[in-house]
Design an enzyme around this catalytic site. Structure first.
Site, PDB file in Angstrom:
ATOM      1  CE  LYS A 102      -3.139  -2.462   3.079  1.00 26.99           C
ATOM      2  NZ  LYS A 102      -3.557  -2.539   4.496  1.00 26.99           N
ATOM      3  CG  ASP A 144       6.708   2.614   0.780  1.00 27.43           C
ATOM      4  OD1 ASP A 144       7.527   1.798   0.329  1.00 27.43           O
ATOM      5  OD2 ASP A 144       6.003   2.374   1.781  1.00 27.43           O
ATOM      6  CG  ASP A 170      14.490   0.160   6.117  1.00 22.58           C
ATOM      7  OD1 ASP A 170      15.452   0.878   6.413  1.00 22.58           O
ATOM      8  OD2 ASP A 170      13.875  -0.510   6.967  1.00 22.58           O
ATOM      9  CB  VAL A 196       9.770   8.571   7.751  1.00 23.85           C
ATOM     10  CG1 VAL A 196      11.024   9.304   8.199  1.00 23.85           C
ATOM     11  CG2 VAL A 196      10.101   7.589   6.635  1.00 23.85           C
ATOM     12  CG  ASP A 242       2.125   1.225   7.389  1.00 23.81           C
ATOM     13  OD1 ASP A 242       3.027   1.057   6.553  1.00 23.81           O
ATOM     14  OD2 ASP A 242       1.779   0.344   8.211  1.00 23.81           O
ATOM     15  NE  ARG A 284      -1.152   2.120   4.702  1.00 22.65           N
ATOM     16  CZ  ARG A 284      -0.050   1.389   4.583  1.00 22.65           C
ATOM     17  NH1 ARG A 284       1.022   1.897   3.988  1.00 22.65           N
ATOM     18  NH2 ARG A 284       0.005   0.160   5.050  1.00 22.65           N
TER      19      ARG A 284
HETATM   20  P1  IMP Z   1      12.839  -3.069   3.127  1.00 23.71           P
HETATM   21  O1  IMP Z   1      12.446  -4.438   2.651  1.00 23.71           O
HETATM   22  O2  IMP Z   1      13.596  -3.142   4.425  1.00 23.71           O
HETATM   23  O3  IMP Z   1      13.575  -2.272   2.100  1.00 23.71           O
HETATM   24  O4  IMP Z   1      11.533  -2.301   3.536  1.00 23.71           O
HETATM   25  C1  IMP Z   1      10.464  -2.292   2.714  1.00 23.71           C
HETATM   26  C2  IMP Z   1       9.194  -1.854   3.386  1.00 23.71           C
HETATM   27  O5  IMP Z   1       9.301  -1.627   4.794  1.00 23.71           O
HETATM   28  C3  IMP Z   1       8.777  -0.530   2.793  1.00 23.71           C
HETATM   29  O6  IMP Z   1       8.135  -0.699   1.549  1.00 23.71           O
HETATM   30  C4  IMP Z   1       7.880  -0.015   3.885  1.00 23.71           C
HETATM   31  O7  IMP Z   1       6.581  -0.549   3.768  1.00 23.71           O
HETATM   32  C5  IMP Z   1       8.524  -0.523   5.166  1.00 23.71           C
HETATM   33  N1  IMP Z   1       9.377   0.522   5.755  1.00 23.71           N
HETATM   34  C6  IMP Z   1      10.717   0.556   5.818  1.00 23.71           C
HETATM   35  N2  IMP Z   1      11.148   1.665   6.437  1.00 23.71           N
HETATM   36  C7  IMP Z   1      10.041   2.365   6.765  1.00 23.71           C
HETATM   37  C8  IMP Z   1       9.815   3.627   7.419  1.00 23.71           C
HETATM   38  O8  IMP Z   1      10.723   4.357   7.841  1.00 23.71           O
HETATM   39  N3  IMP Z   1       8.518   3.984   7.566  1.00 23.71           N
HETATM   40  C9  IMP Z   1       7.464   3.235   7.128  1.00 23.71           C
HETATM   41  N4  IMP Z   1       7.631   2.061   6.505  1.00 23.71           N
HETATM   42  C10 IMP Z   1       8.904   1.626   6.335  1.00 23.71           C
HETATM   43 MG    MG Z   2       4.578  -0.699   5.575  1.00 27.59          MG
END
Ligand code: IMP
Ligand code: MG
Length: 179
Positions: free
Chosen positions: A46, A103, A106, A156, A162, A168
């Site tokens: 989302k 979005d 991370d 954030v 979210d 959101r």
């Molecule tokens: P990754 O797999 O660690 O790169 O993270 C992917 C998902 O984690 C993103 O698409 C977000 O939904 C969530 N996410 C990671 N960091 C944040 C943040 O700072 N705020 C909100 N959602 C986050």
């Molecule tokens: Mg999320």
């Protein structure tokens, strides 16, 4: 620190105006880069719902929109790396120029998983546009073609992002206070 209707934020990181300006610039670059291509904007739900909605209106080209529903297991502030597909595309992307809109990148685990999955569908090109990037936490080196903002390692919320499904709808990106 300040209160929103949904909880407290320690500060606004990116104002609605800053985001709007950046999204406009990204849209202009994408418009240049995707001329005469078969552009499919693939919004990852989302989180990218707000960003993708604004971005497509800044791209002055014919394009198709697809949504991929994704949930990272766990509703906290850390990614588990386990990705659940909650909604698939409605059309094939074979031979298309697919731009994945995220979005935030991370750890990069979610994106790496999605790119591997989408590659199997045979797009002509597969590129990534992320509103936010936290390079300090990235464990999977991924080439992000378009980045809105590079940010520090803070959790954030807002503008689609979210915490436990809330925040959101904030028009700005704020730093969550109660990590
Ligand atoms: P990754 O797999 O660690 O790169 O993270 C992917 C998902 O984690 C993103 O698409 C977000 O939904 C969530 N996410 C990671 N960091 C944040 C943040 O700072 N705020 C909100 N959602 C986050
Ligand atoms: Mg999320």
């Amino acid at each position: 620190m300040f209160m929103t209707r949904q909880g407290s934020c320690s500060r606004v990181l990116l104002s609605a105006t800053q985001i709007q300006e950046r999204v406009r610039a990204l849209g202009a670059r994408i418009t240049e880069d995707y001329r005469d291509r078969s552009l499919v904007v693939l919004a990852v739900l989302k989180g990218s719902c707000v960003f993708a909605s604004d971005l497509i209106r800044e791209i002055d080209l014919p394009l198709r929109v697809e949504f991929l529903g994704v949930a990272s297991y766990g509703d906290g502030t850390r990614t588990t790396g386990i990705v659940q597909i909650t909604q698939d595309l409605t059309a094939p992307i074979v031979g298309d120029d697919v731009l994945v809109v995220e979005d935030i990148v991370d750890t990069g685990l979610t994106l790496r998983y999605l790119l591997q999955l989408l590659e199997l569908r045979g797009p002509r090109t597969l590129n990534v546009c992320a509103l936010l990037h936290k390079p300090g936490r990235t464990r999977e080196p991924i080439d992000i073609d378009y980045v809105g903002f590079t940010i520090d390692d803070e959790f954030v919320v807002g503008y689609g992002l979210d915490h436990r499904q809330l925040y959101r709808n904030l028009p700005y990106v704020g730093v969550l206070d109660d990590r």
